[in-house]
Design a protein around this motif. Structure first.
Motif, mmCIF file in Angstrom:
data_model
loop_
_atom_site.group_PDB
_atom_site.id
_atom_site.type_symbol
_atom_site.label_atom_id
_atom_site.label_comp_id
_atom_site.label_asym_id
_atom_site.label_seq_id
_atom_site.Cartn_x
_atom_site.Cartn_y
_atom_site.Cartn_z
ATOM 1 N N VAL A 173 47.025 19.561 73.541
ATOM 2 C CA VAL A 173 48.374 20.072 73.765
ATOM 3 C C VAL A 173 48.315 21.587 73.900
ATOM 4 N N ASP A 174 48.757 22.093 75.016
ATOM 5 C CA ASP A 174 48.747 23.531 75.267
ATOM 6 C C ASP A 174 50.093 24.113 74.856
ATOM 7 N N GLY A 175 50.127 24.821 73.734
ATOM 8 C CA GLY A 175 51.373 25.399 73.251
ATOM 9 C C GLY A 175 51.118 26.354 72.103
ATOM 10 N N THR A 176 52.189 26.939 71.587
ATOM 11 C CA THR A 176 52.112 27.896 70.487
ATOM 12 C C THR A 176 52.446 27.189 69.181
ATOM 13 N N ALA A 177 51.607 27.383 68.171
ATOM 14 C CA ALA A 177 51.787 26.722 66.876
ATOM 15 C C ALA A 177 52.650 27.568 65.955
ATOM 16 N N HIS A 178 53.564 26.906 65.250
ATOM 17 C CA HIS A 178 54.432 27.549 64.267
ATOM 18 C C HIS A 178 54.475 26.680 63.017
ATOM 19 N N ALA A 179 54.827 27.295 61.894
ATOM 20 C CA ALA A 179 55.038 26.564 60.647
ATOM 21 C C ALA A 179 56.258 27.146 59.951
ATOM 22 N N LEU A 180 57.184 26.288 59.566
ATOM 23 C CA LEU A 180 58.414 26.719 58.913
ATOM 24 C C LEU A 180 58.492 26.126 57.518
ATOM 25 N N PRO A 181 58.839 26.928 56.498
ATOM 26 C CA PRO A 181 58.920 26.418 55.126
ATOM 27 C C PRO A 181 60.043 25.408 54.975
ATOM 28 N N GLN A 182 59.862 24.505 54.033
ATOM 29 C CA GLN A 182 60.808 23.433 53.785
ATOM 30 C C GLN A 182 61.200 23.413 52.306
ATOM 31 N N PRO A 183 62.225 22.636 51.939
ATOM 32 C CA PRO A 183 62.719 22.669 50.555
ATOM 33 C C PRO A 183 61.833 21.933 49.564
ATOM 34 N N PHE A 184 62.107 22.209 48.296
ATOM 35 C CA PHE A 184 61.567 21.505 47.128
ATOM 36 C C PHE A 184 60.146 21.893 46.734
ATOM 37 N N SER A 185 59.323 22.311 47.688
ATOM 38 C CA SER A 185 57.936 22.616 47.349
ATOM 39 C C SER A 185 57.363 23.629 48.330
ATOM 40 N N PRO A 186 56.581 24.586 47.846
ATOM 41 C CA PRO A 186 55.920 25.520 48.768
ATOM 42 C C PRO A 186 54.854 24.838 49.619
ATOM 43 N N PHE A 187 54.534 23.571 49.307
ATOM 44 C CA PHE A 187 53.549 22.828 50.091
ATOM 45 C C PHE A 187 54.193 22.039 51.228
ATOM 46 N N ASN A 188 55.529 22.007 51.286
ATOM 47 C CA ASN A 188 56.243 21.298 52.352
ATOM 48 C C ASN A 188 56.465 22.226 53.545
ATOM 49 N N TRP A 189 56.074 21.752 54.728
ATOM 50 C CA TRP A 189 56.193 22.567 55.943
ATOM 51 C C TRP A 189 56.597 21.708 57.132
ATOM 52 N N MET A 190 57.339 22.297 58.034
ATOM 53 C CA MET A 190 57.571 21.687 59.331
ATOM 54 C C MET A 190 56.652 22.376 60.332
ATOM 55 N N LEU A 191 55.814 21.604 60.985
ATOM 56 C CA LEU A 191 54.893 22.135 61.979
ATOM 57 C C LEU A 191 55.507 21.968 63.361
ATOM 58 N N VAL A 192 55.384 22.990 64.182
ATOM 59 C CA VAL A 192 55.972 22.974 65.522
ATOM 60 C C VAL A 192 54.933 23.453 66.530
ATOM 61 N N ILE A 193 54.730 22.668 67.572
ATOM 62 C CA ILE A 193 53.976 23.124 68.743
ATOM 63 C C ILE A 193 54.999 23.338 69.852
ATOM 64 N N GLU A 194 55.153 24.578 70.252
ATOM 65 C CA GLU A 194 56.167 24.930 71.247
ATOM 66 C C GLU A 194 55.548 24.989 72.629
ATOM 67 N N GLN A 195 56.084 24.155 73.529
ATOM 68 C CA GLN A 195 55.699 24.196 74.928
ATOM 69 C C GLN A 195 56.909 24.612 75.761
ATOM 70 N N GLU A 196 56.695 24.774 77.047
ATOM 71 C CA GLU A 196 57.784 25.258 77.893
ATOM 72 C C GLU A 196 58.971 24.313 77.904
ATOM 73 N N ARG A 197 58.717 22.994 77.924
ATOM 74 C CA ARG A 197 59.811 22.040 78.027
ATOM 75 C C ARG A 197 59.786 20.965 76.938
ATOM 76 N N THR A 198 58.873 21.077 75.993
ATOM 77 C CA THR A 198 58.746 20.054 74.946
ATOM 78 C C THR A 198 58.325 20.697 73.630
ATOM 79 N N TYR A 199 58.796 20.117 72.540
ATOM 80 C CA TYR A 199 58.338 20.500 71.207
ATOM 81 C C TYR A 199 57.618 19.309 70.571
ATOM 82 N N HIS A 200 56.580 19.592 69.816
ATOM 83 C CA HIS A 200 55.924 18.602 68.983
ATOM 84 C C HIS A 200 56.218 18.988 67.537
ATOM 85 N N LEU A 201 56.811 18.066 66.764
ATOM 86 C CA LEU A 201 57.217 18.363 65.389
ATOM 87 C C LEU A 201 56.538 17.405 64.415
#
Length: 403
Positions: A234-262
């Motif tokens: 997958v050719d895209g930019t990787a991101h990580a966003l913090p989530q509630p309840f635990s510092p170990f919880n994260w939402m991972l995002v691969i951002e592409q021009e027309r699609t996101y992978h979550l």
């Protein structure tokens, strides 16, 4: 000891009341209609200002300087001040979204706000203390608020009004009970200890260490997203966003021009958490963060799945009337398209706020009525709950549309 007892009796009661309010707000986070993204966040900022004021108190205060109790309350309210821009929510919700964390959160205007608050506190105390006695405490309170916002994913316009660029180091979720707990514990320890100033410094040191650990976990989460992208080609930019309840919880995002992978992951978990079919909200949220190697990746198209749907959504997305929302949304995606009653409505949301088990906030779009497109906000009884196990947006009842 008499002074300490007085603090515990008077100020401690007020602090307990504020913490109970925070607890109520945290519980309401599961209720879409009650969710307010900045409620407990502002309280946390205020506590950080009070703790910093205590930690920076002179070892031997001289006449004319603020007494300890007043100094802490000034720090408390000064650190809460930048969120005074919440009043814009009652004027224009979209204006609030696009201007929140703007000029009141600017390091360029910090001296102006600190000076204004210093004069205000001087007048409130009937000139018992000179404005200079308040100035440093006010500046420190505002500064720690700005720093606390920068480490969340919302973004902060630290150079407003010169630039509206938002700075974000997404290490900490906007409502973090551990973060708030460290501040509260530091304040309590500083009130009960004979070496209160050292206790306050220790509390701030623990907080810095905690945020530092979150920064390392953020880097680890980004690497996990990059590993997925490499493995799947997958050719895209990787991101990580913090989530509630635990510092170990994260939402991972691969951002592409027309699609996101979550994907929603827990960096510490080795096995998926069990969840009963009739589990409550907390259990559903808690169990939705999977081990990295068992993560369920979702593909979310930016403008919809069908060619006709995507063409319409993309055309509406670039209308001038959505300019402010385009500037705000970091990961915009089509929410849905409604047709009926002689009009067509195209709704968008920002996937930054696709929190598991919670109604998606900040949904805006445009409706075509009699050949004219008008800006609209989706509110009321038409939420869509994002559930990674279902892999779709579930819709409930009829949507209420407000202009």
């Amino acid at each position: 000891m008499g002074a300490v007892a007085g603090f515990v009796k008077r100020d401690g009661r007020r602090l307990a009341t504020l913490l109970r309010l925070a607890k109520v707000q945290w519980r309401q986070a599961g209720d879409a209609s009650a969710y307010t993204p900045t409620a407990m966040d502002t309280l946390t900022h205020a506590l950080s200002g009070a703790l910093l004021a205590r930690a920076t108190e002179p070892r031997s205060p001289t006449p004319g300087q603020l007494p300890r109790r007043l100094r802490q309350w000034v720090g408390f309210w000064a650190a809460a001040f930048p969120d005074s821009d919440f009043v814009l929510r009652f004027i224009d919700p979209l204006m609030y979204l696009t201007t929140h964390r703007g000029i009141t959160h600017s390091i360029l205007l910090l001296p102006v706000w600190a000076l204004g608050l210093a004069y205000a506190f001087m007048l409130i105390t009937r000139r018992r203390y000179d404005w200079r006695a308040f100035l440093a405490v006010c500046a420190l309170g505002i500064a720690i608020h700005i720093l606390g916002d920068v480490i969340t994913a919302f973004g902060t316009m630290v150079f407003a009004p010169v630039s509206d660029a938002r700075v974000a180091l997404p290490f900490t979720f906007i409502i973090d009970p551990y973060f708030t707990g460290i501040l509260a514990a530091g304040l309590l320890a500083s009130a009960l200890s004979r070496r209160g100033r050292r206790a306050a410094v220790a509390g701030l040191s623990v907080l810095v260490a905690y945020v530092g650990s979150q920064a390392m976990l953020h880097e680890r989460a980004v690497r996990a997203a990059e590993a997925y992208a490499t493995a799947r080609g997958v050719d895209g930019t990787a991101h990580a966003l913090p989530q509630p309840f635990s510092p170990f919880n994260w939402m991972l995002v691969i951002e592409q021009e027309r699609t996101y992978h979550l994907a929603y992951v827990n960096l510490l978990r080795r096995e998926p958490a069990a969840r009963a079919p009739d589990a409550g909200w907390f259990t559903r949220v808690y169990s939705s963060y999977a081990p990295v190697n068992r993560a369920e990746w979702l593909q979310v198209p930016r403008f919809g799945t069908s060619p006709m749907e995507a063409a319409l959504a993309e055309r509406v997305w670039h209308l001038d009337l959505l300019d402010r929302y385009r500037h705000f949304a970091r990961f915009p995606a089509l929410y849905r398209i409604d047709r009926g009653d002689g009009r067509t409505c195209v709704w968008f949301n920002d996937l930054r706020f696709a929190l598991v088990g919670r109604t998606m906030p900040f949904r805006y779009g445009a409706c075509e009525e009699a050949g004219t497109w008008r800006l609209r906000r989706l509110v009321g009884d038409g939420p869509g709950t994002f559930d990674p196990r279902a892999g779709l947006f579930r819709e409930y009842r009829a949507a209420e549309v407000r202009g």
